[in-house]
Design a protein around this motif. Structure first.
Motif, PDB file in Angstrom:
ATOM      1  N   GLY A 161       6.159  -7.119   8.357  1.00 17.92           N
ATOM      2  CA  GLY A 161       7.535  -7.112   8.192  1.00 17.92           C
ATOM      3  C   GLY A 161       7.975  -5.857   7.703  1.00 17.92           C
ATOM      4  O   GLY A 161       9.169  -5.800   7.653  1.00 17.92           O
ATOM      5  N   GLU A 162       7.166  -4.888   7.117  1.00 13.07           N
ATOM      6  CA  GLU A 162       7.732  -3.757   6.393  1.00 13.07           C
ATOM      7  C   GLU A 162       8.046  -2.723   7.476  1.00 13.07           C
ATOM      8  O   GLU A 162       7.247  -2.698   8.627  1.00 13.07           O
ATOM      9  N   GLN A 163       8.743  -1.706   7.196  1.00 13.22           N
ATOM     10  CA  GLN A 163       9.002  -0.395   8.214  1.00 13.22           C
ATOM     11  C   GLN A 163       8.529   0.958   7.169  1.00 13.22           C
ATOM     12  O   GLN A 163       8.676   0.861   5.968  1.00 13.22           O
ATOM     13  N   PRO A 164       7.824   1.794   7.795  1.00 13.67           N
ATOM     14  CA  PRO A 164       7.866   3.010   7.199  1.00 13.67           C
ATOM     15  C   PRO A 164       9.130   3.509   6.314  1.00 13.67           C
ATOM     16  O   PRO A 164       9.925   3.422   6.921  1.00 13.67           O
ATOM     17  N   ASN A 201       2.931   5.304   1.951  1.00 15.65           N
ATOM     18  CA  ASN A 201       3.976   4.443   2.034  1.00 15.65           C
ATOM     19  C   ASN A 201       4.576   4.014   0.760  1.00 15.65           C
ATOM     20  O   ASN A 201       5.067   2.794   0.440  1.00 15.65           O
ATOM     21  N   ASN A 202       4.213   4.956  -0.275  1.00 17.41           N
ATOM     22  CA  ASN A 202       4.765   4.592  -1.663  1.00 17.41           C
ATOM     23  C   ASN A 202       3.773   3.553  -2.155  1.00 17.41           C
ATOM     24  O   ASN A 202       3.960   3.040  -3.574  1.00 17.41           O
ATOM     25  N   MET A 203       2.725   3.127  -1.579  1.00 19.30           N
ATOM     26  CA  MET A 203       1.810   2.202  -2.210  1.00 19.30           C
ATOM     27  C   MET A 203       1.007   2.980  -3.331  1.00 19.30           C
ATOM     28  O   MET A 203       0.593   2.377  -4.426  1.00 19.30           O
ATOM     29  N   TYR A 204       0.561   4.313  -3.125  1.00 18.19           N
ATOM     30  CA  TYR A 204      -0.041   4.919  -4.212  1.00 18.19           C
ATOM     31  C   TYR A 204       0.854   6.075  -4.825  1.00 18.19           C
ATOM     32  O   TYR A 204       2.008   6.646  -4.221  1.00 18.19           O
ATOM     33  N   THR A 205       1.029   6.265  -6.113  1.00 18.51           N
ATOM     34  CA  THR A 205       1.994   6.711  -6.956  1.00 18.51           C
ATOM     35  C   THR A 205       1.976   8.077  -7.251  1.00 18.51           C
ATOM     36  O   THR A 205       0.929   8.532  -7.780  1.00 18.51           O
ATOM     37  N   SER A 206       2.861   9.184  -6.959  1.00 20.71           N
ATOM     38  CA  SER A 206       2.876  10.543  -7.247  1.00 20.71           C
ATOM     39  C   SER A 206       3.693  10.746  -8.605  1.00 20.71           C
ATOM     40  O   SER A 206       4.837  10.604  -8.589  1.00 20.71           O
ATOM     41  N   THR A 207       2.902  10.896  -9.683  1.00 22.60           N
ATOM     42  CA  THR A 207       3.406  10.424 -11.036  1.00 22.60           C
ATOM     43  C   THR A 207       4.143  11.853 -11.816  1.00 22.60           C
ATOM     44  O   THR A 207       3.358  12.830 -11.616  1.00 22.60           O
ATOM     45  N   LEU A 208       5.341  11.766 -12.241  1.00 26.75           N
ATOM     46  CA  LEU A 208       5.936  12.720 -13.083  1.00 26.75           C
ATOM     47  C   LEU A 208       5.059  12.913 -14.372  1.00 26.75           C
ATOM     48  O   LEU A 208       4.496  12.166 -14.732  1.00 26.75           O
ATOM     49  N   MET A 254      -0.364  15.119  10.568  1.00 28.00           N
ATOM     50  CA  MET A 254       0.902  14.582  10.935  1.00 28.00           C
ATOM     51  C   MET A 254       0.894  13.416   9.461  1.00 28.00           C
ATOM     52  O   MET A 254      -0.150  12.682   9.689  1.00 28.00           O
ATOM     53  N   ILE A 255       1.760  13.664   8.752  1.00 30.49           N
ATOM     54  CA  ILE A 255       1.822  12.726   7.403  1.00 30.49           C
ATOM     55  C   ILE A 255       2.668  11.382   7.809  1.00 30.49           C
ATOM     56  O   ILE A 255       3.946  11.610   8.024  1.00 30.49           O
ATOM     57  N   GLU A 256       2.287  10.320   8.217  1.00 31.64           N
ATOM     58  CA  GLU A 256       2.958   9.036   8.760  1.00 31.64           C
ATOM     59  C   GLU A 256       2.045   7.760   8.446  1.00 31.64           C
ATOM     60  O   GLU A 256       1.150   8.101   7.861  1.00 31.64           O
ATOM     61  N   CYS A 257       2.901   6.797   8.054  1.00 33.52           N
ATOM     62  CA  CYS A 257       2.303   5.658   7.149  1.00 33.52           C
ATOM     63  C   CYS A 257       1.106   5.380   7.537  1.00 33.52           C
ATOM     64  O   CYS A 257       0.863   5.156   8.870  1.00 33.52           O
ATOM     65  N   ILE A 258      -0.039   5.143   6.830  1.00 32.53           N
ATOM     66  CA  ILE A 258      -1.041   4.932   7.014  1.00 32.53           C
ATOM     67  C   ILE A 258      -1.274   3.227   7.293  1.00 32.53           C
ATOM     68  O   ILE A 258      -0.404   2.548   6.868  1.00 32.53           O
ATOM     69  N   PRO A 259      -1.725   2.771   8.551  1.00 34.36           N
ATOM     70  CA  PRO A 259      -1.909   1.371   8.957  1.00 34.36           C
ATOM     71  C   PRO A 259      -2.108   0.413   7.738  1.00 34.36           C
ATOM     72  O   PRO A 259      -1.056  -0.426   7.841  1.00 34.36           O
ATOM     73  N   THR A 260      -3.127   0.793   7.194  1.00 33.27           N
ATOM     74  CA  THR A 260      -3.296  -0.306   6.082  1.00 33.27           C
ATOM     75  C   THR A 260      -2.137  -0.239   4.916  1.00 33.27           C
ATOM     76  O   THR A 260      -2.375  -1.132   4.163  1.00 33.27           O
TER      77      THR A 260
END
Length: 320
Positions: free
Chosen positions: A298-301, A254-261, A287-293
């Motif tokens: 209050g956030e959404q995937p 969920n963008n916590m970890y960055t795929s960097t250019l 299935m690539i879906e938001c990891i719970p941690t």
């Protein structure tokens, strides 16, 4: 988008994983915390303290220099166009990852040996004959097997860094239908006058989950720092592998970890530059879906779920 003064350069962290491999509990927590920080920003780091020997790495680079020195006809006889799974030889300029530049590199890719009727990105490798390249297949295969094991170690550390069970990604990276590939590159040297008009590899993010890069001492890899809109070199560190997350992992966290250019500038050198990139793209049916941690209260995937194979097909289809 230029460079910054040396006083405010962005550094790519170097993480020693030997304590984790020894089972030192205090070091395990330290390494996981360092990895979490690096995966968030800058999204690249280097690891030392692994178990892949200097002798094997040196042997591989020597064998690769011998392979790329073969006549063009011998290399083109192994062209990836003959392979349904993109295995084999790729000549200079075939790939274009940055619209203004054709990549100034040639490559050779292998993966796990599977039958020709296997799934997406799976199948047999193409090899030069033992008479043409004695020892090449043995050395490259040995290296592939060892770096695959290292990638599994990195996913276990990644699980710990995300407050997950250590084995959370084991099935993803260790199954029969888990995709892994190893691509060796040769970058021809260039002059300072032409270097700014070419790219070794154009600016891009990696497609899959995790990349482990072996680079020689010449350098050329650069990462993009979004906050300052600037490029920064990844200085080769003795015995280190460069590690980065791909788009799949960014999506999964969920963008916590960055795929960097990142990109490779054409090396200003009298010598060829060599690197070997290992890609662990994961289980095709995952299935690539938001990891719970990775979802705060209050956030959404940010992304809809997608099968890993569908994600990879979309990305690979646009790069050649």
């Amino acid at each position: 988008m230029g460079s910054l003064p040396e006083s405010i350069r962005v550094e790519v962290p170097v993480i020693d994983i030997s304590g984790y491999l020894r089972g030192d509990k205090a070091q395990v927590a330290k390494v996981a915390n360092e990895l979490r920080s690096a995966c968030q920003s800058p999204g690249f780091f280097q690891i030392i303290g692994h178990k892949i020997s200097s002798d094997l790495r040196t042997q591989l680079l020597v064998k690769l220099s011998e392979f790329f020195a073969l006549p063009a006809t011998a290399k083109k006889a192994l062209h990836r166009g003959q392979s349904k799974c993109l295995r084999g030889y790729e000549s200079v300029g075939e790939q274009r990852l940055e619209p203004a530049f054709s990549d100034q590199k040639e490559g050779f890719m292998i993966g796990p040996e599977l039958s020709a009727d296997a799934r997406f990105l799976q199948g047999p490798n193409q090899w030069p004959s033992e008479e043409t390249m004695p020892g090449f297949r043995e050395v490259f295969t040995t290296y592939f097997d060892q770096v695959l094991e290292l990638s599994k170690t990195m996913f276990r550390l990644m699980a710990l860094s995300l407050d997950l069970d250590e084995e959370y990604f084991d099935n993803f990276v260790g199954s029969r239908d888990s995709i892994s590939m190893c691509r060796a590159h040769r970058y021809p040297p260039t002059t300072s006058e032409t270097a700014q008009r070419t790219r070794g590899i154009g600016a891009h993010t990696d497609f899959g989950a995790l990349t482990l890069l072996l680079q020689d001492e010449i350098g050329g890899l650069e990462v993009f720092h979004k906050p300052t809109q600037s490029w920064h070199s990844v200085t080769p560190v003795k015995d280190a592998f460069v590690v980065n997350m791909g788009d799949m992992m960014e999506r999964w966290t969920n963008n916590m970890y960055t795929s960097t250019l990142h990109r490779v500038i054409s090396p200003v050198s009298s010598k060829d530059r060599y690197s070997v990139a290992f890609f662990n793209e994961g289980l095709l049916d995952q299935m690539i879906e938001c990891i719970p941690t990775c979802l705060r209260p209050g956030e959404q995937p940010l992304y809809a779920p997608i099968r890993a194979e569908d994600h990879l097909r979309q990305r690979y289809g646009t790069s050649y």
